[in-house]
Design a protein around this motif. Structure first.
Motif, PDB file in Angstrom:
ATOM      1  N   SER A  95       0.819  -1.211   0.000  1.00 41.41           N
ATOM      2  CA  SER A  95       0.000   0.000   0.000  1.00 41.41           C
ATOM      3  C   SER A  95       0.853   1.260   0.000  1.00 41.41           C
ATOM      4  CB  SER A  95      -0.935  -0.005   1.216  1.00 41.41           C
ATOM      5  OG  SER A  95      -0.188  -0.121   2.417  1.00 41.41           O
TER       6      SER A  95
ATOM      7  N   VAL B  63      -4.208   1.438  -6.199  1.00 48.90           N
ATOM      8  CA  VAL B  63      -4.187   1.172  -4.764  1.00 48.90           C
ATOM      9  C   VAL B  63      -4.631  -0.264  -4.502  1.00 48.90           C
ATOM     10  CG1 VAL B  63      -5.124   1.859  -2.525  1.00 48.90           C
ATOM     11  CG2 VAL B  63      -4.665   3.589  -4.276  1.00 48.90           C
ATOM     12  N   PRO B  64      -3.962  -1.005  -3.624  1.00 52.35           N
ATOM     13  CA  PRO B  64      -4.367  -2.387  -3.320  1.00 52.35           C
ATOM     14  C   PRO B  64      -5.818  -2.473  -2.864  1.00 52.35           C
ATOM     15  CG  PRO B  64      -2.241  -1.903  -2.343  1.00 52.35           C
ATOM     16  CD  PRO B  64      -2.774  -0.605  -2.854  1.00 52.35           C
ATOM     17  N   SER B  65      -6.518  -3.493  -3.330  1.00 51.40           N
ATOM     18  CA  SER B  65      -7.910  -3.703  -2.946  1.00 51.40           C
ATOM     19  C   SER B  65      -8.107  -5.144  -2.505  1.00 51.40           C
ATOM     20  CB  SER B  65      -8.848  -3.383  -4.115  1.00 51.40           C
ATOM     21  OG  SER B  65      -8.611  -4.254  -5.203  1.00 51.40           O
ATOM     22  N   GLY B  66      -8.941  -5.337  -1.510  1.00 54.95           N
ATOM     23  CA  GLY B  66      -9.221  -6.684  -1.025  1.00 54.95           C
ATOM     24  C   GLY B  66      -8.424  -7.006   0.215  1.00 54.95           C
TER      25      GLY B  66
ATOM     26  N   PRO C  25      -2.962  -8.320  -0.998  1.00 59.46           N
ATOM     27  CA  PRO C  25      -4.099  -9.096  -1.492  1.00 59.46           C
ATOM     28  C   PRO C  25      -3.629 -10.177  -2.457  1.00 59.46           C
ATOM     29  CG  PRO C  25      -4.058  -6.913  -2.491  1.00 59.46           C
ATOM     30  CD  PRO C  25      -2.991  -6.920  -1.438  1.00 59.46           C
TER      31      PRO C  25
ATOM     32  N   THR D  25       1.019  -2.154 -11.041  1.00 61.91           N
ATOM     33  CA  THR D  25       0.501  -1.103 -10.166  1.00 61.91           C
ATOM     34  C   THR D  25       0.121   0.173 -10.918  1.00 61.91           C
ATOM     35  OG1 THR D  25       2.760  -0.341  -9.703  1.00 61.91           O
ATOM     36  CG2 THR D  25       1.793  -1.947  -8.171  1.00 61.91           C
TER      37      THR D  25
ATOM     38  N   THR E 283      -2.583   1.714 -13.449  1.00 64.31           N
ATOM     39  CA  THR E 283      -3.942   1.341 -13.858  1.00 64.31           C
ATOM     40  C   THR E 283      -4.050   1.073 -15.361  1.00 64.31           C
ATOM     41  OG1 THR E 283      -4.496   3.699 -14.048  1.00 64.31           O
ATOM     42  CG2 THR E 283      -5.060   2.590 -11.980  1.00 64.31           C
TER      43      THR E 283
ATOM     44  N   TRP F 187     -11.523  -4.533 -10.915  1.00 67.65           N
ATOM     45  CA  TRP F 187     -10.403  -4.130 -10.069  1.00 67.65           C
ATOM     46  C   TRP F 187     -10.346  -4.937  -8.784  1.00 67.65           C
ATOM     47  CZ3 TRP F 187      -7.106  -1.420 -12.729  1.00 67.65           C
ATOM     48  CH2 TRP F 187      -7.556  -0.610 -13.761  1.00 67.65           C
ATOM     49  N   ASP F 188     -11.071  -6.033  -8.747  1.00 64.65           N
ATOM     50  CA  ASP F 188     -11.125  -6.874  -7.554  1.00 64.65           C
ATOM     51  C   ASP F 188      -9.911  -7.803  -7.532  1.00 64.65           C
ATOM     52  OD1 ASP F 188     -11.682  -8.472  -5.418  1.00 64.65           O
ATOM     53  OD2 ASP F 188     -13.616  -9.210  -6.163  1.00 64.65           O
ATOM     54  N   GLU F 189      -8.980  -7.549  -6.624  1.00 65.69           N
ATOM     55  CA  GLU F 189      -7.752  -8.332  -6.576  1.00 65.69           C
ATOM     56  C   GLU F 189      -7.916  -9.667  -5.862  1.00 65.69           C
ATOM     57  OE1 GLU F 189      -4.053  -6.331  -5.714  1.00 65.69           O
ATOM     58  OE2 GLU F 189      -4.952  -4.392  -6.147  1.00 65.69           O
ATOM     59  N   THR F 190      -9.114  -9.946  -5.386  1.00 66.60           N
ATOM     60  CA  THR F 190      -9.359 -11.251  -4.770  1.00 66.60           C
ATOM     61  C   THR F 190      -9.815 -12.264  -5.812  1.00 66.60           C
ATOM     62  OG1 THR F 190     -11.672 -10.721  -4.228  1.00 66.60           O
ATOM     63  CG2 THR F 190      -9.989 -10.152  -2.595  1.00 66.60           C
TER      64      THR F 190
END
Length: 269
Positions: free
Chosen positions: A45, A62-65, A78, A131, A133, A145-148
């Motif tokens: 992050s 930005v990191p998500s999840g 994530p 990293t 976009t 954009w869901d990193e999970t």
């Protein structure tokens, strides 16, 4: 007038010598170890790469999840980023094992620094592209954009990484075992995975490097990395090694080249 094949091809490896170079090997391992905090810093992050991405006109992702947990402890990344960092760790482990247990030839300080820096550059470009976009594999993947949720590019990249790492690592271990047997002194190793392609360890390296690139920034970047490595091996490393082996194993090498036509990967290259 001398022909091009007659010219001496410079190599980063001092082939045919058993001179001990523990200092240079230690330097190589140190440089490769420094890559890990760099890659983690870019992916975390508090991204080390955000200023560079923004300075080049990009937008930092930005990191998500939620973070991945390993042995009950959060690694702070994530899933998508954890996979990329895991690839950096895997490359460090493999190359450290190569430097300490597999390589039999001397390593100079210059070659140690150059090879370590080259691998860090490859890794850093991958993580920086992820990293950003506009270039991240998430920018055009079906997962948004869901990193999970892992896109197909990441899954394919992981498979390429595992297969390529296995080809490089196993083939080199097979050859090392052969060379360590005194009864094989002066003989060319043509068995195991080297029975499928003459430079299959180079092919494995190309495959896992391309897989890392695909998982970070997608198909096009993966093809660029893979294509550049194939070109570099074909124009530099393979001719140099062919010249060396042709002199050390004249009859055996000619027979080997005739029976095993593939250079990097069986039935492909």
């Amino acid at each position: 007038m001398s022909s091009k094949p007659d010219k001496e091809i410079k190599s980063l490896v001092e082939r045919g010598s058993d001179r001990s170079t523990p200092g240079s090997r230690g330097l190589f391992i140190l440089f490769r170890a420094l890559d890990l905090p760099i890659q983690y810093g870019i992916l975390s992050s508090r991204s080390l790469g955000a200023p560079l991405v923004n300075a080049l006109g990009g937008a930092h992702l930005v990191p998500s999840g939620p973070p991945v947990y390993l042995f009950g402890t959060s690694i702070g990344l994530p899933p998508q980023r954890a996979i990329l960092f895991g690839m950096a760790v895997g490359s460090f482990v493999k190359q450290t094992h190569w430097a300490t247990s597999i390589s039999q030839e001397p390593v100079t300080p210059i070659s140690a620094g150059f090879v370590a820096a080259l691998n860090t550059i490859f890794n850093s470009i991958n993580t920086l592209l992820f990293t950003n976009t506009a270039t991240s594999v998430l920018s055009y993947a079906s997962v948004g954009w869901d990193e999970t949720r892992l896109p197909v590019q990441t899954i394919v990249g992981v498979v390429m990484f595992i297969v390529g790492m296995g080809l490089e690592w196993v083939s080199e271990m097979q050859r090392l075992k052969f060379k360590k047997d005194p009864k094989h002194k002066g003989k060319l190793y043509t068995g195991g995975l080297f029975g499928l392609a003459r430079h299959i360890n180079y092919g494995g390296y190309t495959l896992w490097r391309a897989g890392f690139a695909v998982a970070a920034a997608g198909w096009v970047w993966g093809m660029v990395v893979g294509g550049w490595l194939v070109y570099d091996f074909a124009k530099r490393a393979i001719p140099e090694l062919d010249a060396y082996c042709g002199k050390r194993y004249p009859g055996q090498w000619a027979q080997y080249k005739n029976s095993v036509r593939s250079k990097l990967l069986p039935f492909i290259l």
